[in-house]
Scaffold this motif. Structure first.
Motif, PDB file in Angstrom:
ATOM      1  N   CYS A  64      29.749  21.089  -3.924  1.00  0.00           N
ATOM      2  CA  CYS A  64      30.099  20.075  -2.922  1.00  0.00           C
ATOM      3  C   CYS A  64      31.286  20.601  -2.121  1.00  0.00           C
ATOM      4  CB  CYS A  64      30.497  18.772  -3.613  1.00  0.00           C
ATOM      5  SG  CYS A  64      29.139  17.985  -4.509  1.00  0.00           S
ATOM      6  N   VAL A  65      31.109  20.743  -0.813  1.00  0.00           N
ATOM      7  CA  VAL A  65      32.172  21.276   0.049  1.00  0.00           C
ATOM      8  C   VAL A  65      32.644  20.185   1.003  1.00  0.00           C
ATOM      9  CG1 VAL A  65      32.666  22.924   1.918  1.00  0.00           C
ATOM     10  CG2 VAL A  65      31.441  23.683  -0.136  1.00  0.00           C
ATOM     11  N   VAL A  66      33.954  20.027   1.080  1.00  0.00           N
ATOM     12  CA  VAL A  66      34.563  19.107   2.044  1.00  0.00           C
ATOM     13  C   VAL A  66      35.342  19.958   3.046  1.00  0.00           C
ATOM     14  CG1 VAL A  66      36.185  17.195   2.393  1.00  0.00           C
ATOM     15  CG2 VAL A  66      34.760  17.263   0.336  1.00  0.00           C
ATOM     16  N   ALA A  93      37.036  23.577  10.633  1.00  0.00           N
ATOM     17  CA  ALA A  93      35.970  24.580  10.582  1.00  0.00           C
ATOM     18  C   ALA A  93      36.530  25.941  10.178  1.00  0.00           C
ATOM     19  CB  ALA A  93      35.288  24.684  11.937  1.00  0.00           C
ATOM     20  N   ALA A  94      35.812  26.610   9.257  1.00  0.00           N
ATOM     21  CA  ALA A  94      36.162  27.973   8.835  1.00  0.00           C
ATOM     22  C   ALA A  94      34.946  28.553   8.119  1.00  0.00           C
ATOM     23  CB  ALA A  94      37.381  27.959   7.903  1.00  0.00           C
ATOM     24  N   GLY A  95      35.029  29.845   7.788  1.00  0.00           N
ATOM     25  CA  GLY A  95      34.052  30.484   6.923  1.00  0.00           C
ATOM     26  C   GLY A  95      32.617  30.344   7.367  1.00  0.00           C
ATOM     27  N   SER A  96      31.753  29.966   6.421  1.00  0.00           N
ATOM     28  CA  SER A  96      30.309  29.961   6.690  1.00  0.00           C
ATOM     29  C   SER A  96      29.933  28.971   7.781  1.00  0.00           C
ATOM     30  CB  SER A  96      29.528  29.650   5.402  1.00  0.00           C
ATOM     31  OG  SER A  96      29.658  28.291   5.034  1.00  0.00           O
ATOM     32  N   LEU A 155      26.524  20.569   1.183  1.00  0.00           N
ATOM     33  CA  LEU A 155      26.035  20.914  -0.161  1.00  0.00           C
ATOM     34  C   LEU A 155      25.435  22.318  -0.154  1.00  0.00           C
ATOM     35  CD1 LEU A 155      24.125  17.580  -0.882  1.00  0.00           C
ATOM     36  CD2 LEU A 155      26.373  18.246  -1.764  1.00  0.00           C
ATOM     37  N   PHE A 156      25.680  23.046  -1.245  1.00  0.00           N
ATOM     38  CA  PHE A 156      25.110  24.376  -1.419  1.00  0.00           C
ATOM     39  C   PHE A 156      24.545  24.471  -2.830  1.00  0.00           C
ATOM     40  CE2 PHE A 156      28.369  24.596   1.759  1.00  0.00           C
ATOM     41  CZ  PHE A 156      27.822  25.398   2.760  1.00  0.00           C
ATOM     42  N   LEU A 157      23.414  25.164  -2.960  1.00  0.00           N
ATOM     43  CA  LEU A 157      22.865  25.400  -4.294  1.00  0.00           C
ATOM     44  C   LEU A 157      23.666  26.508  -4.953  1.00  0.00           C
ATOM     45  CD1 LEU A 157      20.621  24.863  -6.379  1.00  0.00           C
ATOM     46  CD2 LEU A 157      19.293  26.669  -5.253  1.00  0.00           C
ATOM     47  N   CYS A 168      39.368  27.122  -2.271  1.00  0.00           N
ATOM     48  CA  CYS A 168      39.719  26.271  -1.128  1.00  0.00           C
ATOM     49  C   CYS A 168      40.350  27.144  -0.048  1.00  0.00           C
ATOM     50  CB  CYS A 168      40.682  25.151  -1.550  1.00  0.00           C
ATOM     51  SG  CYS A 168      42.336  25.688  -1.984  1.00  0.00           S
ATOM     52  N   ARG A 169      40.528  26.577   1.120  1.00  0.00           N
ATOM     53  CA  ARG A 169      41.285  27.271   2.168  1.00  0.00           C
ATOM     54  C   ARG A 169      42.550  26.482   2.456  1.00  0.00           C
ATOM     55  NH1 ARG A 169      35.957  28.712   4.080  1.00  0.00           N
ATOM     56  NH2 ARG A 169      35.836  30.970   4.012  1.00  0.00           N
ATOM     57  N   LEU A 170      43.670  27.205   2.467  1.00  0.00           N
ATOM     58  CA  LEU A 170      44.977  26.598   2.739  1.00  0.00           C
ATOM     59  C   LEU A 170      45.657  27.430   3.822  1.00  0.00           C
ATOM     60  CD1 LEU A 170      46.004  26.167  -1.008  1.00  0.00           C
ATOM     61  CD2 LEU A 170      45.555  24.290   0.597  1.00  0.00           C
ATOM     62  N   PHE A 220      41.832  37.888   0.210  1.00  0.00           N
ATOM     63  CA  PHE A 220      41.059  38.880  -0.552  1.00  0.00           C
ATOM     64  C   PHE A 220      39.778  39.236   0.209  1.00  0.00           C
ATOM     65  CE2 PHE A 220      37.746  39.673  -3.826  1.00  0.00           C
ATOM     66  CZ  PHE A 220      38.293  40.800  -4.417  1.00  0.00           C
ATOM     67  N   ARG A 221      39.041  38.193   0.655  1.00  0.00           N
ATOM     68  CA  ARG A 221      37.768  38.442   1.357  1.00  0.00           C
ATOM     69  C   ARG A 221      37.982  39.288   2.607  1.00  0.00           C
ATOM     70  NH1 ARG A 221      37.345  32.620   0.997  1.00  0.00           N
ATOM     71  NH2 ARG A 221      36.047  31.966  -0.764  1.00  0.00           N
ATOM     72  N   GLN A 222      39.074  39.014   3.313  1.00  0.00           N
ATOM     73  CA  GLN A 222      39.309  39.696   4.601  1.00  0.00           C
ATOM     74  C   GLN A 222      40.257  40.883   4.471  1.00  0.00           C
ATOM     75  OE1 GLN A 222      40.537  36.550   7.328  1.00  0.00           O
ATOM     76  NE2 GLN A 222      38.706  35.336   6.881  1.00  0.00           N
TER      77      GLN A 222
HETATM   78  N1  UDP Z   1      33.598  28.291  -1.907  1.00  0.00           N
HETATM   79  C1  UDP Z   1      33.717  28.584  -3.250  1.00  0.00           C
HETATM   80  N2  UDP Z   1      32.673  29.200  -3.893  1.00  0.00           N
HETATM   81  C2  UDP Z   1      31.523  29.508  -3.257  1.00  0.00           C
HETATM   82  C3  UDP Z   1      31.415  29.206  -1.890  1.00  0.00           C
HETATM   83  C4  UDP Z   1      32.465  28.612  -1.249  1.00  0.00           C
HETATM   84  O1  UDP Z   1      34.744  28.301  -3.862  1.00  0.00           O
HETATM   85  O2  UDP Z   1      30.604  30.043  -3.898  1.00  0.00           O
HETATM   86  C5  UDP Z   1      34.715  27.630  -1.211  1.00  0.00           C
HETATM   87  C6  UDP Z   1      35.429  28.566  -0.242  1.00  0.00           C
HETATM   88  O3  UDP Z   1      36.538  29.185  -0.864  1.00  0.00           O
HETATM   89  C7  UDP Z   1      35.874  27.605   0.844  1.00  0.00           C
HETATM   90  C8  UDP Z   1      34.820  26.504   0.831  1.00  0.00           C
HETATM   91  O4  UDP Z   1      34.190  26.576  -0.429  1.00  0.00           O
HETATM   92  O5  UDP Z   1      37.118  27.041   0.525  1.00  0.00           O
HETATM   93  C9  UDP Z   1      33.795  26.638   1.927  1.00  0.00           C
HETATM   94  O6  UDP Z   1      33.243  27.918   1.864  1.00  0.00           O
HETATM   95  P1  UDP Z   1      32.241  28.445   2.998  1.00  0.00           P
HETATM   96  O7  UDP Z   1      30.988  27.636   2.977  1.00  0.00           O
HETATM   97  O8  UDP Z   1      32.957  28.518   4.304  1.00  0.00           O
HETATM   98  O9  UDP Z   1      31.818  29.864   2.488  1.00  0.00           O
HETATM   99  P2  UDP Z   1      32.551  31.278   2.526  1.00  0.00           P
HETATM  100  O10 UDP Z   1      32.542  31.752   3.938  1.00  0.00           O
HETATM  101  O11 UDP Z   1      33.916  31.047   2.005  1.00  0.00           O
HETATM  102  O12 UDP Z   1      31.715  32.092   1.617  1.00  0.00           O
END
Ligand code: UDP
Ligand code: ADP
Length: 238
Positions: free
Chosen positions: A91-93, A97-100, A120-122, A198-200, A214-216
């Motif tokens: 569950c993402v709140v 806007a950022a990331g995916s 929501l993501f599986l 999370c993103r802060l 880390f990702r970037q």
């Molecule tokens: N996130 C996570 N685990 C995952 C996917 C996302 O903890 O498997 C967190 C991520 O750190 C961010 C938020 O969920 O704070 C939204 O992530 P996003 O969908 O933007 O995906 P990302 O680009 O981070 O993979």
């Protein structure tokens, strides 16, 4: 409560059975993964920092009336938690806007959502955690409609508690991921809340203080995690 047999080893934490079938020991490791486990590195003291940060956040949520799996901190890196029947849905709140979301919809990073956006993501690394809707959750039986409604309600409640908490520390809670599970018929918050999930952003400068470092490959990952903890008044023993 002593950790016994390893129940499962995730990418960042290991779960151990205890002699109480309702309780697990979660051991936070230094392993840090990105891109569904494609990149894995060890970050010094991350396990200790995330365990202690998570203990603080779960305590704040419990104090606000949100039931979590957290029972108590056992050591620098380990916590005792309720053993949940995990629901394989992330569950993402999003407050901004950022990331995916930016990649998927081509919107500008930082666009604000009021009310917050819920997605929501599986939870499935092999499929790269595909986005799903509540209709998929119902169709595949991952959770009932009532359980899904409760996860939605609790996710927004978590945001309502944590966004002001971080704001008071000069940090913007951009987005976060939660995992829930069943415990004796109730939906309970599980897994962890840490800068890994999370993103802060520093509210004044916009600087990223989370796993995006880390990702970037921005460097200073653990320095940022420590700073976040310090700003919230969490004293880390690492
Ligand atoms: N996130 C996570 N685990 C995952 C996917 C996302 O903890 O498997 C967190 C991520 O750190 C961010 C938020 O969920 O704070 C939204 O992530 P996003 O969908 O933007 O995906 P990302 O680009 O981070 O993979
Ligand atoms: P991942 O599964 O993403 O690799 P972790 O390394 O963080 O992640 O592993 C933790 C695993 O433990 C996850 O599969 C998570 O769903 C599960 N988990 C977290 N909290 C609980 C809990 N209270 N009861 C049972 N399983 C849990």
């Amino acid at each position: 409560m002593k950790a016994q047999e390893l129940l499962y080893q995730g990418k960042a934490k290991s779960a151990y059975l205890t002699d109480d079938p309702d309780l697990l020991v979660l051991a936070f490791r230094d392993d840090t993964s990105a891109f569904d486990g494609e990149i894995i590195e060890q970050l010094d003291a991350k396990g200790a920092i995330n365990n202690q940060f998570n203990a603080f956040i779960m305590g704040a949520l419990e104090a606000a009336g949100i039931e979590t799996h957290f029972e108590k901190q056992l050591s620098k890196t380990d916590s005792l938690v309720k053993r949940l029947d995990m629901i394989p849905v992330e569950c993402v709140v999003r407050n901004k806007a950022a990331g995916s979301l930016v990649r998927r919809l081509g919107v500008e990073e930082g666009l604000s959502f009021d009310p917050p956006l819920f997605e929501l993501f599986l939870k499935n690394d092999a499929l790269h955690d595909p986005m799903i809707t509540e209709h998929h959750v119902a169709a595949f039986g991952w959770a009932t409609d009532e359980e899904m409604a409760e996860m939605h309600r609790l996710s927004l409640a978590v945001n309502a508690v944590l966004a002001p908490l971080f704001a008071d520390a000069g940090l913007t809670l951009v987005d976060f991921k939660l995992e829930f599970g069943r415990f004796h018929g109730r939906i309970v918050l599980g897994d962890e809340f840490s800068p890994d999930g999370c993103r802060l952003w520093d509210t004044a400068t916009g600087e990223k203080k989370d796993k995006d470092r880390f990702r970037q490959k921005l460097g200073g990952v653990m320095e940022a995690y420590r700073e976040v903890a310090e700003r919230l008044g969490v004293v880390i023993d690492a």
